[in-house]
Design a protein around this motif. Structure first.
Motif, PDB file in Angstrom:
ATOM      1  N   SER A 272      64.002 -31.162  19.569  1.00 23.10           N
ATOM      2  CA  SER A 272      65.572 -32.195  19.731  1.00 23.10           C
ATOM      3  C   SER A 272      65.954 -32.563  18.560  1.00 23.10           C
ATOM      4  O   SER A 272      67.082 -33.488  18.297  1.00 23.10           O
ATOM      5  CB  SER A 272      65.147 -33.639  20.592  1.00 23.10           C
ATOM      6  N   LYS A 273      65.210 -33.040  16.828  1.00 18.97           N
ATOM      7  CA  LYS A 273      65.621 -33.049  15.980  1.00 18.97           C
ATOM      8  C   LYS A 273      66.318 -32.130  15.155  1.00 18.97           C
ATOM      9  O   LYS A 273      66.412 -31.714  13.840  1.00 18.97           O
ATOM     10  CB  LYS A 273      64.626 -34.171  15.145  1.00 18.97           C
ATOM     11  N   GLY A 274      66.108 -30.836  16.339  1.00 21.61           N
ATOM     12  CA  GLY A 274      66.771 -29.535  15.010  1.00 21.61           C
ATOM     13  C   GLY A 274      65.727 -28.861  14.144  1.00 21.61           C
ATOM     14  O   GLY A 274      66.000 -28.163  13.014  1.00 21.61           O
ATOM     15  N   ARG A 275      64.671 -29.394  14.462  1.00 26.01           N
ATOM     16  CA  ARG A 275      63.569 -28.464  13.125  1.00 26.01           C
ATOM     17  C   ARG A 275      62.825 -27.791  13.769  1.00 26.01           C
ATOM     18  O   ARG A 275      63.264 -27.514  15.181  1.00 26.01           O
ATOM     19  CB  ARG A 275      62.577 -29.750  13.050  1.00 26.01           C
ATOM     20  N   PRO A 276      62.144 -26.596  13.544  1.00 26.25           N
ATOM     21  CA  PRO A 276      61.327 -25.610  13.800  1.00 26.25           C
ATOM     22  C   PRO A 276      60.190 -26.502  14.957  1.00 26.25           C
ATOM     23  O   PRO A 276      59.700 -27.466  14.289  1.00 26.25           O
ATOM     24  CB  PRO A 276      61.296 -24.195  12.553  1.00 26.25           C
ATOM     25  N   THR A 277      60.183 -25.456  15.343  1.00 28.88           N
ATOM     26  CA  THR A 277      58.847 -26.361  16.372  1.00 28.88           C
ATOM     27  C   THR A 277      57.845 -24.798  15.753  1.00 28.88           C
ATOM     28  O   THR A 277      57.790 -24.098  14.944  1.00 28.88           O
ATOM     29  CB  THR A 277      58.886 -25.311  17.714  1.00 28.88           C
ATOM     30  N   GLU A 278      56.922 -25.095  16.362  1.00 25.62           N
ATOM     31  CA  GLU A 278      54.732 -24.853  16.303  1.00 25.62           C
ATOM     32  C   GLU A 278      54.593 -23.805  17.093  1.00 25.62           C
ATOM     33  O   GLU A 278      54.057 -23.515  17.129  1.00 25.62           O
ATOM     34  CB  GLU A 278      53.930 -25.540  15.852  1.00 25.62           C
ATOM     35  N   VAL A 279      55.450 -22.889  18.054  1.00 32.81           N
ATOM     36  CA  VAL A 279      55.270 -22.148  19.046  1.00 32.81           C
ATOM     37  C   VAL A 279      54.513 -20.909  18.175  1.00 32.81           C
ATOM     38  O   VAL A 279      53.704 -20.368  19.180  1.00 32.81           O
ATOM     39  CB  VAL A 279      56.168 -22.103  19.475  1.00 32.81           C
ATOM     40  N   ASP A 280      54.737 -20.398  16.964  1.00 32.65           N
ATOM     41  CA  ASP A 280      54.102 -19.437  16.316  1.00 32.65           C
ATOM     42  C   ASP A 280      52.562 -19.364  16.476  1.00 32.65           C
ATOM     43  O   ASP A 280      51.438 -18.753  16.414  1.00 32.65           O
ATOM     44  CB  ASP A 280      54.705 -18.539  15.000  1.00 32.65           C
TER      45      ASP A 280
END
Length: 330
Positions: A272-280
């Motif tokens: 929601s803050k436009g940061r990369p997620t940790e999905v990988d």
């Protein structure tokens, strides 16, 4: 008395450190590399702490950049985003000493390999945390849910829980974190990964709370599908999770419906803050385990791509509709 230093003054780092500082006789310092966090906490003289948006109060804390820190803790507690961890550890490396232990219950997988570059296996304690916290902003943390209602698992990497590991366990118990000791390192850590691979990613893509997520009648079927892939991949890799498939499915329902229905998972907070997620490091890591053992986790592979696509598509949400819709040539 044990001396702790927390690396990472985000939601979980502040959560663990503040509870340890407020509820035990142990001393706690903080080290961070994020300038807004360090400067805000220094300017405030501490951290604003709330629970469920209520009873906001200031807790004095000692925070430093790695290059300025002169302390010598018995135990490091590490909560840093997976993508940032390697650089943070490199900056902190001059502070690490042979007698020190390290504990981390970060989301996803990949952090243990990086931490192992600096600490021997017998000094590494891994864990998981079902303790919900939200970072409202630099130096402002909000604990979610009733006090002492969360729980966590922990285990020494060698699977021999020595005296120091037992002391860390006792300190976490006194701090109200609900620790549970296990003797299965990878099975413990992966049990949280497969949980997050359902709730974190799906809630993030649809930008909903866990309570809203569980309202959908098909959630159980979706959860079973993802869990079956996760367990199949882990079993092929020789990883035996500390909970069964049925227990993991039930946990998703309970945490979403009862324990934290108003909680946005940490992946959403980044998304929601436009940061990369940790999905990988979550769905992507499960898919990686599968590929390495001749098993394709098709749903996890697809969801990993979906989250990355959702990250990319965020840029269009900020544009007026007429700028994103094709112009008719009729």
């Amino acid at each position: 008395m044990t001396k702790y230093t927390v690396i990472g003054a985000g939601a979980m780092g502040l959560g663990y450190g503040v509870l340890m500082q407020e509820r035990t006789a142990n001393t706690v310092d903080f080290v961070d590399t994020w300038k807004p966090s360090v400067e805000t906490i220094k300017e405030q003289g501490g951290v604003w702490v709330s629970r469920d948006h209520k009873d906001k109060h200031m807790v004095p804390v000692n925070i430093s950049y790695p290059e300025d820190y002169t302390g010598d803790p018995d135990v490091w507690i590490i909560f840093v985003k997976q993508m940032q961890l390697a650089d943070v550890l490199k900056r902190c490396a001059p502070l690490f000493k042979a007698h020190q232990y390290v504990f981390s219950a970060m989301n996803g997988m990949g952090h243990i390999d990086k931490i192992s570059n600096y600490f021997p296996d017998e000094h590494i304690v891994g864990g998981t945390a079902m303790i919900a916290t939200v970072l409202n902003g630099p130096g402002d943390v909000d604990f979610m849910g009733a006090a002492c209602a969360g729980e966590m698992h922990m285990v020494n990497k060698t699977e021999h829980n020595d005296e120091t590991t037992q002391q860390i366990f006792t300190d976490f118990k006194d701090a109200g974190m609900g620790p549970i000791m296990t003797e299965n390192f990878m099975g413990t850590l992966m049990s949280k990964v497969v949980f997050n691979a359902v709730t974190n990613t799906l809630c993030s893509m649809f930008e909903i709370t866990m309570g809203q997520f569980i309202e959908y009648p098909g959630v159980k079927d979706m959860t079973i599908q993802l869990m079956n892939e996760s367990f199949d991949a882990c079993e092929r890799a020789g990883i035996h999770l500390v909970e069964t498939r049925q227990e993991e499915v039930a946990s998703v329902d309970y945490v979403s419906r009862v324990a934290n229905p108003y909680h946005y998972p940490s992946m959403y907070q980044d998304f929601s803050k436009g940061r990369p997620t940790e999905v990988d490091y979550i769905n992507g890591y499960i898919a990686k385990i599968g590929r390495e053992h001749d098993y394709v986790c098709r749903t996890h592979e697809f969801i990993t791509h979906e989250v990355h696509m959702a990250e990319l598509m965020r840029k269009y949400k900020k544009q007026p509709a007429e700028q994103t819709q094709p112009v008719s040539q009729a």
